[in-house]
Scaffold this motif. Sequence first.
Motif, PDB file in Angstrom:
ATOM      1  N   UNK A  27      23.753  85.823  54.507  1.00  7.48           N
ATOM      2  CA  UNK A  27      24.756  84.839  54.080  1.00  7.48           C
ATOM      3  C   UNK A  27      24.080  83.641  53.425  1.00  7.48           C
ATOM      4  N   UNK A  28      22.995  83.166  54.015  1.00  3.73           N
ATOM      5  CA  UNK A  28      22.260  82.038  53.434  1.00  3.73           C
ATOM      6  C   UNK A  28      21.739  82.398  52.049  1.00  3.73           C
ATOM      7  N   UNK A  29      21.271  83.617  51.877  1.00  2.13           N
ATOM      8  CA  UNK A  29      20.780  84.061  50.570  1.00  2.13           C
ATOM      9  C   UNK A  29      21.904  84.078  49.547  1.00  2.13           C
ATOM     10  N   UNK A  30      23.073  84.534  49.939  1.00  3.38           N
ATOM     11  CA  UNK A  30      24.217  84.547  49.024  1.00  3.38           C
ATOM     12  C   UNK A  30      24.595  83.135  48.600  1.00  3.38           C
ATOM     13  N   UNK A  31      24.567  82.201  49.563  1.00  3.52           N
ATOM     14  CA  UNK A  31      24.873  80.802  49.254  1.00  3.52           C
ATOM     15  C   UNK A  31      23.828  80.236  48.298  1.00  3.52           C
ATOM     16  N   UNK A  32      22.563  80.499  48.578  1.00  2.32           N
ATOM     17  CA  UNK A  32      21.478  80.017  47.725  1.00  2.32           C
ATOM     18  C   UNK A  32      21.633  80.543  46.301  1.00  2.32           C
ATOM     19  N   UNK A  33      21.999  81.811  46.159  1.00  6.90           N
ATOM     20  CA  UNK A  33      22.170  82.411  44.837  1.00  6.90           C
ATOM     21  C   UNK A  33      23.375  81.840  44.087  1.00  6.90           C
ATOM     22  N   UNK A  34      24.389  81.412  44.823  1.00 11.88           N
ATOM     23  CA  UNK A  34      25.592  80.864  44.194  1.00 11.88           C
ATOM     24  C   UNK A  34      25.369  79.455  43.646  1.00 11.88           C
ATOM     25  N   UNK A  35      24.567  78.655  44.310  1.00  7.10           N
ATOM     26  CA  UNK A  35      24.466  77.239  43.976  1.00  7.10           C
ATOM     27  C   UNK A  35      24.187  76.950  42.499  1.00  7.10           C
ATOM     28  N   UNK A  36      23.245  77.619  41.852  1.00  6.48           N
ATOM     29  CA  UNK A  36      23.003  77.301  40.436  1.00  6.48           C
ATOM     30  C   UNK A  36      24.137  77.724  39.501  1.00  6.48           C
ATOM     31  N   UNK A  37      25.001  78.631  39.935  1.00  6.83           N
ATOM     32  CA  UNK A  37      26.076  79.135  39.064  1.00  6.83           C
ATOM     33  C   UNK A  37      27.454  78.972  39.693  1.00  6.83           C
ATOM     34  N   UNK A  38      27.564  77.984  40.593  1.00  9.22           N
ATOM     35  CA  UNK A  38      28.854  77.804  41.281  1.00  9.22           C
ATOM     36  C   UNK A  38      29.956  77.491  40.281  1.00  9.22           C
ATOM     37  N   UNK A  39      31.167  77.875  40.609  1.00  7.48           N
ATOM     38  CA  UNK A  39      32.281  77.684  39.686  1.00  7.48           C
ATOM     39  C   UNK A  39      32.599  76.202  39.477  1.00  7.48           C
ATOM     40  N   UNK A  40      33.118  75.920  38.303  1.00  2.78           N
ATOM     41  CA  UNK A  40      33.573  74.570  37.989  1.00  2.78           C
ATOM     42  C   UNK A  40      35.008  74.695  37.524  1.00  2.78           C
ATOM     43  N   UNK A  41      35.928  74.019  38.141  1.00  2.00           N
ATOM     44  CA  UNK A  41      35.748  73.134  39.274  1.00  2.00           C
ATOM     45  C   UNK A  41      35.494  73.909  40.571  1.00  2.00           C
ATOM     46  N   UNK A  42      34.892  73.234  41.530  1.00  2.00           N
ATOM     47  CA  UNK A  42      34.619  73.862  42.820  1.00  2.00           C
ATOM     48  C   UNK A  42      35.900  73.942  43.644  1.00  2.00           C
ATOM     49  N   UNK A  43      35.844  74.710  44.703  1.00  2.00           N
ATOM     50  CA  UNK A  43      37.007  74.846  45.591  1.00  2.00           C
ATOM     51  C   UNK A  43      37.443  73.491  46.139  1.00  2.00           C
ATOM     52  N   UNK A  44      36.480  72.630  46.501  1.00  2.00           N
ATOM     53  CA  UNK A  44      36.852  71.307  47.019  1.00  2.00           C
ATOM     54  C   UNK A  44      37.618  70.510  45.969  1.00  2.00           C
ATOM     55  N   UNK A  45      37.197  70.582  44.713  1.00  2.34           N
ATOM     56  CA  UNK A  45      37.893  69.863  43.644  1.00  2.34           C
ATOM     57  C   UNK A  45      39.288  70.433  43.434  1.00  2.34           C
ATOM     58  N   UNK A  46      39.396  71.754  43.430  1.00  2.00           N
ATOM     59  CA  UNK A  46      40.716  72.386  43.271  1.00  2.00           C
ATOM     60  C   UNK A  46      41.645  72.024  44.429  1.00  2.00           C
ATOM     61  N   UNK A  47      41.125  72.030  45.648  1.00  2.06           N
ATOM     62  CA  UNK A  47      41.937  71.688  46.809  1.00  2.06           C
ATOM     63  C   UNK A  47      42.366  70.224  46.777  1.00  2.06           C
TER      64      UNK A  47
END
Length: 58
Positions: A27-47
């Motif tokens: 799970x930590x590896x998946x999170x690490x891999x997502x960080x450089x290509x995370x969606x914009x806007x992020x879920x927090x921004x959408x919420x």
Amino acid sequence: MHQYGLVHSHGDYDLACDTSEASAVECAQRIKELLPRRPVPTAFTRLRGRYLPDVPST
């Protein structure tokens, strides 16, 4: 499990990790891999836009 429905009722995530199927390291590896290509806007921004539309983003 008693609060699961309340905690996850918004259903908007940038990434979901199922800890019943993946280890903490996986799970930590998946999170690490997502960080450089995370969606914009992020879920927090959408919420924030959905539930607090009058609050400006910083």
